[in-house]
Each structure stands twice: as C-alpha cells, then as structure tokens.
Design a protein around this motif. Structure first.
Motif: not given
Length: 446
Positions: A121-124, A221-222, A245, A340-341, A344, A389
């Motif tokens: 969800q937070a990394e491409n 990392t996830e 994570i 970020i907040r 999306k 991040f």
C-alpha cells in the motif's frame, strides 16, 4: 468442576465478564457436560464444535473421549487464572470438565479477521514480487519462508509487553549476519518482557536504539522480496505482530540510494538509477542553502549576467532570501504532509491544483522570486528520489542545518555545514556497526 478449577473460573469471569463478547455457557461436547468460556469476537463456536465432533467420531473411546481429543490437538491443562486470561485474550477456548482438577485450553476455529495477502500500500513495486506483509506475524513468517528457502534462516519470537502483549519476531541468516549484533538484540529482547513494544517508538526503546537521531536507526519495508535481500545482505529483521512492515538493521550510508530490488534490473540500469539517487541526495541537501548563500552573501561567484537575472527576479520581494526560502520550504512540507493524509482518491489532485495555484499567486504577489519556485520544486523532487521514506524525511530535516550555515557564512558556511555533517555521521553506530560503512559484510567481520 472441583474447587481449584472453580476458583480459576470465577477469577476469569470476574476479569472478562464485563465484556460484551465474553461467553460462558454450559453445553455438551462429545457426550460430556462441560463449562466453556471464550471471547466470541475471536472464536467461531459453531465451526469449533463441528470440528470436535468430527474428531470424536474417529475415537474408539466412547466414554471419555473429550479430554484425549482436546489434548491431541494441542490443548494444555492450566489452573493459573492470569495465564488463562491471557490465553483467552489470544483467542483460545477454555473447557472446564466435571471432576477434572485443571481446565483445558485449546486453539479453536477463528473467524476471518485477517487481511489477505495483497500488493503493498505504501511502496511502488518495479520488477519484483508483489507480495506484501500483512498484520499477522505468523503469516509474514510464512511469506519469508516462501521467499527464502534457506536452512540458515533463523526465526525467533518473543512475547513482550504487559498492557498490550504482542509477539516480536527476530529474523537473521546465521551464516551472513554479524553475530555480535544478533547477540545484543537477543539479549535486549529477552530482558524486556515487561516493557511495551506494540509500536515502533516503543520497539526502538526495547532495542536501545537512539530515540532522537536525525538518521533513522532502521529501514522499513512492506515488501517480502526487499526483506529477503536485506537478510541475505547480512541485516537482522525485526517484525511486530499487527504491524505489516519489516525493520532491517543496522543501517549504513548506502541505504540512502541502494534499493535492494535494483538487482532485478540490468547492471547498467541499476548503476544509472543509483547515480540519479546520489545526485538527488546532494541536490536535496544543498540546493536551498546554495540559493541563500549566493543571493545573500556571495553574489560575486556568479557570472554578471546570471547575477543580474537573479536580482531582476527578486525585484520587489520584501523579504530576505532566508525568510523567502523558509516560507516556501514550509509550504512544500505541508503540501507533502497533506498528500499523505488526504484520501487517495482526491489527495494528489487537490495538492497538485493547490500547489500550482499557490505557486502562481505567491509569485504574482511578489512574495518570492520565480527562481525560488524552481529551486524548491527541484529540491522536493530530488528528495523523493531517495530510497526509503525515513531516509527522505532525514534529508528533509538535515537540509535546514546546511541552510542555516549557508545563510550565515555563504559558500564557506555550506562547507562548514558539510564538514559538521560528515563528523556527525561518522559518530553514528548501530550495535558498533559504523553508519559510514559502505558494505555491511565488511563492517560486520571487523
């Protein structure tokens, strides 16, 4: 139910009976009258009884089959009320049998409370495995085992906490990791059973990592593939149950620009990507300070045409260069935080439109120069090229230190700031592993 088990049941009922999901009932299991108690939010009672009846149908003993069946599926006898309460909070079911001294606690069927394995969800992800960690530690351990089929992979778990006990996992390769680092981490985790570790700040205290360091003590990392490569690189990985994570440590300087999954690219492509990140590292760190130093202190270092162009762009700006830069940098920090907040679905659109309108309006109002808009935009873009991040936030904070030196002493001040930064980074160690190491394996063997 005898006196000892009755007393334990009363203590459990007194502690958990005020909860809406606590169930205590008399029922019949495999032909025996029993008292069961459990948390309905964590236990699927119907599936559990069906599974027990299926197991009982295969048993040859028809008189007293419940106890052997429960013990055969991992049930344990306990009388201590505090351990029973903790087991119930962990999702187990307690069965009090008539005449037995000790009740049996076993792991029943559970309702589906877990998020399925999905994309991060937070990394491409670029040319790598799409599997991302979930909130369940045992599931994450399985994902790692699936990724890394190596007999040297060691997985240990520790139950830490009093107010909110949770499992903390420590993973490492015993043939690649620095065993001095591993031994220190094992000792800290074993001696911290009474501390809390259900969030990252508390886990940082448990592992005795610096709380106020501007350089992150770990990389997070996830991605399962990223974690696997961190393990093979000699790092230790820590995971907390309910957090999707993985935290890899110790951290070294190359973690700012070296993404582990770059190895899935051709080597020239990988080197090009890392070169761009190194350039971005320097641009994000130095660009605002260079603008202030050249405009305010050392304009003589510029060609006369460029100096006149900059002076023309700042004509009518009422603030000094330092105030001008700080104003725009703070606004950009708020734009990043808002991105970020916000949800999306609307976040990127709102912040992009807001940034364009705000930038145009602030220039037309002659509060900042046109050149500064370019400088700030380039700084933010360069900052986001870094790996991780936490590393981007670290550079976002460090650039203000260099900016301060540059505003006081110009180009010489920037050199002083870089010298201070080098001395500061050279003093950072994680379990005696220097931050300025370029290879973890070399530093770990020293």
């Amino acid at each position: 139910m005898n006196c000892a088990s009755s007393q334990a049941f009363e203590q459990v009922d007194q502690c958990l009976g005020k909860n809406a999901d606590f169930v205590s009932l008399r029922t019949v299991l495999l032909g025996q009258n029993v008292q069961v108690c459990y948390l309905d939010s964590l236990v699927d009672y119907m599936k559990t009884t069906e599974a027990l009846h299926q197991l009982g149908s295969t048993s040859s003993d028809t008189d007293d089959m419940l106890s052997p069946v429960l013990l055969s599926i991992g049930g344990t006898r306990k009388t201590a009320a505090d351990t029973m309460i903790q087991d119930l909070l962990d999702g187990k079911m307690a069965v009090f049998l008539h005449g037995d001294i000790e009740p049996i606690l076993f792991d029943p069927a559970h309702p589906s409370l877990l998020r399925s394995i999905a994309e991060p969800q937070a990394e491409n992800v670029l040319q790598s495995s799409f599997d991302a960690f979930t909130e369940n530690l045992s599931t994450n351990m399985g994902l790692l085992r699936k990724q890394l089929k190596n007999e040297h992979l060691v997985m240990k778990t520790y139950l830490i906490g009093v107010d909110n006990p949770c499992n903390v996992g420590l993973f490492y390769m015993d043939d690649k990791a620095n065993m001095n680092v591993i031994q220190q981490m094992v000792t800290l985790l074993e001696n911290s059973k009474k501390k809390e570790a259900y969030n990252i700040q508390q886990l940082t205290q448990v592992l005795e990592l610096p709380l106020y360091s501007i350089v992150p003590p770990f990389i997070s990392t996830e991605l399962t593939a990223e974690t696997m490569l961190n393990l093979l690189d000699g790092k230790a990985v820590v995971m907390v149950d309910h957090l999707p994570i993985a935290l890899a440590l110790p951290v070294i300087i190359t973690d700012f620009w070296a993404v582990k999954t770059d190895s899935n690219q051709p080597i020239l492509f990988m080197l090009f990507f890392r070169f761009i990140r190194i350039v971005g590292f320097h641009v994000a760190l130095l660009m605002p300070a260079l603008y202030v130093a050249i405009v305010s202190v050392n304009p003589e270092v510029l060609r006369i045409e460029l100096a006149l162009s900059i002076a023309k762009s700042r004509m009518g700006v009422p603030y000094p260069a330092l105030v001008e830069v700080l104003l725009m940098l703070i606004i950009m920090e708020m734009v990043i935080e808002a991105t970020i907040r916000l949800p999306k679905s609307i976040g990127p659109t709102i912040t992009m439109i807001g940034g364009i309108i705000l930038g145009q309006a602030i220039v037309q109002a002659q509060l900042v120069s046109n050149l500064l808009i370019i400088i700030v935009a380039a700084t933010m873009i360069a900052n986001l090229t870094l790996a991780g991040f936490q590393n981007t936030v670290s550079i976002r904070m460090l650039k203000y230190v260099i900016l301060f030196f540059g505003s006081l002493y110009g180009v010489v001040g920037i050199a002083i700031g870089l010298t201070w930064l080098g001395l500061f980074l050279s003093g950072i160690t994680t379990y005696r592993v220097p931050f300025l190491s370029f290879s973890l394996k070399k530093s770990g063997s020293e």
